[in-house]
Design an enzyme around this catalytic site. Structure first.
Site, mmCIF file in Angstrom:
data_model
loop_
_atom_site.group_PDB
_atom_site.id
_atom_site.type_symbol
_atom_site.label_atom_id
_atom_site.label_comp_id
_atom_site.label_asym_id
_atom_site.label_seq_id
_atom_site.Cartn_x
_atom_site.Cartn_y
_atom_site.Cartn_z
ATOM 1 N N HIS A 23 0.785 -1.253 -0.165
ATOM 2 C CA HIS A 23 0.040 0.108 0.039
ATOM 3 C C HIS A 23 0.876 1.336 -0.194
ATOM 4 O O HIS A 23 1.344 1.960 1.069
ATOM 5 C CB HIS A 23 -0.906 -0.028 1.161
ATOM 6 N N HIS A 25 1.190 4.715 -2.835
ATOM 7 C CA HIS A 25 0.844 5.663 -3.782
ATOM 8 C C HIS A 25 1.984 6.122 -4.385
ATOM 9 O O HIS A 25 2.785 6.924 -3.711
ATOM 10 C CB HIS A 25 0.016 6.557 -3.222
ATOM 11 N N HIS A 203 -9.756 1.066 -0.754
ATOM 12 C CA HIS A 203 -9.564 1.683 0.379
ATOM 13 C C HIS A 203 -11.076 1.878 1.198
ATOM 14 O O HIS A 203 -11.752 2.216 0.379
ATOM 15 C CB HIS A 203 -9.235 3.168 0.152
ATOM 16 N N GLU A 206 -10.978 3.846 6.546
ATOM 17 C CA GLU A 206 -9.879 4.601 7.002
ATOM 18 C C GLU A 206 -10.749 5.846 7.917
ATOM 19 O O GLU A 206 -10.555 6.017 8.822
ATOM 20 C CB GLU A 206 -9.079 5.163 5.627
ATOM 21 N N ASP A 284 1.901 4.156 2.590
ATOM 22 C CA ASP A 284 1.043 4.926 2.032
ATOM 23 C C ASP A 284 1.354 6.183 1.086
ATOM 24 O O ASP A 284 1.620 6.025 -0.059
ATOM 25 C CB ASP A 284 -0.212 5.334 3.248
ATOM 26 N N ASP A 285 1.914 7.112 1.789
ATOM 27 C CA ASP A 285 2.360 8.470 1.190
ATOM 28 C C ASP A 285 3.548 8.824 2.015
ATOM 29 O O ASP A 285 3.422 9.955 2.502
ATOM 30 C CB ASP A 285 1.316 9.639 1.180
HETATM 31 N N1 ADE Z 1 -4.624 8.690 -2.143
HETATM 32 C C1 ADE Z 1 -3.412 8.684 -1.499
HETATM 33 N N2 ADE Z 1 -3.516 8.520 -0.303
HETATM 34 C C2 ADE Z 1 -4.631 7.938 0.200
HETATM 35 C C3 ADE Z 1 -5.131 7.913 1.511
HETATM 36 N N3 ADE Z 1 -4.450 7.535 2.652
HETATM 37 N N4 ADE Z 1 -6.565 7.568 1.443
HETATM 38 C C4 ADE Z 1 -7.342 7.552 0.423
HETATM 39 N N5 ADE Z 1 -6.945 8.117 -0.644
HETATM 40 C C5 ADE Z 1 -5.373 8.452 -0.942
HETATM 41 ZN ZN ZN Z 2 -3.539 4.673 0.479
#
Ligand code: ADE
Ligand code: ZN
Length: 348
Positions: A23, A25, A203, A206, A284-285
């Site tokens: 996971h 992006h 997703h 969350e 994630d990011d």
């Molecule tokens: N796009 C990038 N990061 C995300 C996240 N944590 N939740 C939903 N969409 C995303």
């Molecule tokens: Zn994500």
């Protein structure tokens, strides 16, 4: 001489263990330094004076407050070379964290909406994966994510653009603003993705309610849930996740930075693990949330002080939940076993 404490050595074992990341992006791996370099290369001006000013804007109070900045920064990605360089920068960092395999999300609609052709995005990312495998031996797959704040019709337009390139797309996902955009909004789109024979993820849970997790499973046919950390609000759902072995791709630093939980100590990771849910850690990011996979491991270990057996389980889950072949999974798990055996802390 300083002798490492047992706690330090478990952390070291976890950081050095082989693992998969499921996971991440790719647009969320855009570090400020690369964002400014790409802006210069493409003759663009970012609305921030410098890298420090951009970093100062990483102060989020919700998923949406992050997404607004994330989409704005993605504007510096213009050419296939930009997407290749972004991929290479991520793979180099992942390999340094002992990631053997990564399943990487990309958001084509973020780029096609700005006039960047779908194939430019895909060519660049695929070239990055090829070079990354050559340079660091890391294997990578691409998962195309649809933006859930857009319509299902717009999703179908993107799917039509993707269909001539299915050999380079390993699955489909659903991301972006969760609240108010339930999985059921995309029932027909994901039915078509299923027909194409590719695995589906989404997703869910969350920021959105646990009911969205059930919908992602029942309506979209998701094989994995991204985040899913609100599942614990519905114990029947937890039972189902355990019984059916549905993996949750948990992203601890992300959840703290986006205020899903007030602190790491209050994160549901430990409870999900104790319940027997197949969870693993992900970044994630990472450019926006304070770090890559091993940074997540360090933050989790500071809060939970997991033992070696727990770290073994998390890494094993990461391989078993991947979409790689059983032979690849078995090879990676053998390396994981060897890593723990060499440290004298075999945990299975
Ligand atoms: N796009 C990038 N990061 C995300 C996240 N944590 N939740 C939903 N969409 C995303
Ligand atoms: Zn994500």
């Amino acid at each position: 001489m300083i002798t490492p404490s047992p706690a330090d050595s478990v952390l070291d074992l976890a950081c050095r263990m082989p693992k998969a990341e499921l996971h991440v992006h790719i647009e969320g791996t855009l570090e400020p330094e690369l964002a400014f370099a790409l802006a210069r290369r493409n003759g663009l001006t970012l609305p921030y004076a410098d890298e420090a000013a951009l970093k100062a804007a990483y102060d989020f109070d919700s998923l949406q407050s992050f997404l607004d900045l994330y989409y704005a920064c993605a504007d510096v990605l213009r050419t296939a070379d930009d997407f290749r360089d972004l991929m290479l920068a991520y793979l180099e960092r992942a390999a340094a964290d002992n990631v053997l395999h990564a399943e990487i999300f990309f958001d084509p609609q973020t780029h096609t909406a700005r006039g960047i052709p779908f194939v430019t995005v895909l060519d660049g990312l695929a070239e990055g994966l090829r070079l990354g495998c050559q340079r660091w031996g890391i294997s990578g797959r691409l998962i195309l994510c649809f933006l859930r704040h857009l319509s299902e019709e717009e999703g179908f337009v993107t799917l039509a653009e993707a269909e001539p390139h299915l050999e380079r797309i390993d699955g489909f996902g659903l991301d972006s603003s969760e609240k108010g955009h339930p999985p059921s909004k995309f029932a027909r789109l994901f039915a078509r993705c299923q027909e194409l024979g590719k695995p589906v993820v989404a997703h869910a849970g969350e920021e959105g309610p646990p009911a969205y997790i059930g919908e992602a499973l029942d309506v979209l046919g998701a094989a994995r849930i991204d985040h899913g950390v609100r599942a614990l609000e519905d114990l029947a759902l937890v039972d189902r996740l355990v019984r059916d072995g549905i993996p949750l791709t948990v992203c601890p630093l992300s959840n703290i930075r986006l205020c899903v939980f007030p602190s790491m100590a209050e994160h549901t990771l430990g409870k999900l693990l104790a319940a027997g849910v197949k969870v693993m850690l992900n970044s994630d990011d990472p450019a926006y949330f304070g770090g890559y996979l091993n940074d997540n491991i360090r933050a989790v270990q500071a809060a939970f002080q997991f033992d070696a057996a727990t770290w073994y389980q998390l890494a094993r889950n990461s391989f078993e939940a991947s979409f790689a072949s059983p032979a690849d999974q078995a090879g990676w798990i053998a390396r994981l076993d060897a890593h723990f055996a060499a440290a004298g802390s075999l945990a299975n």
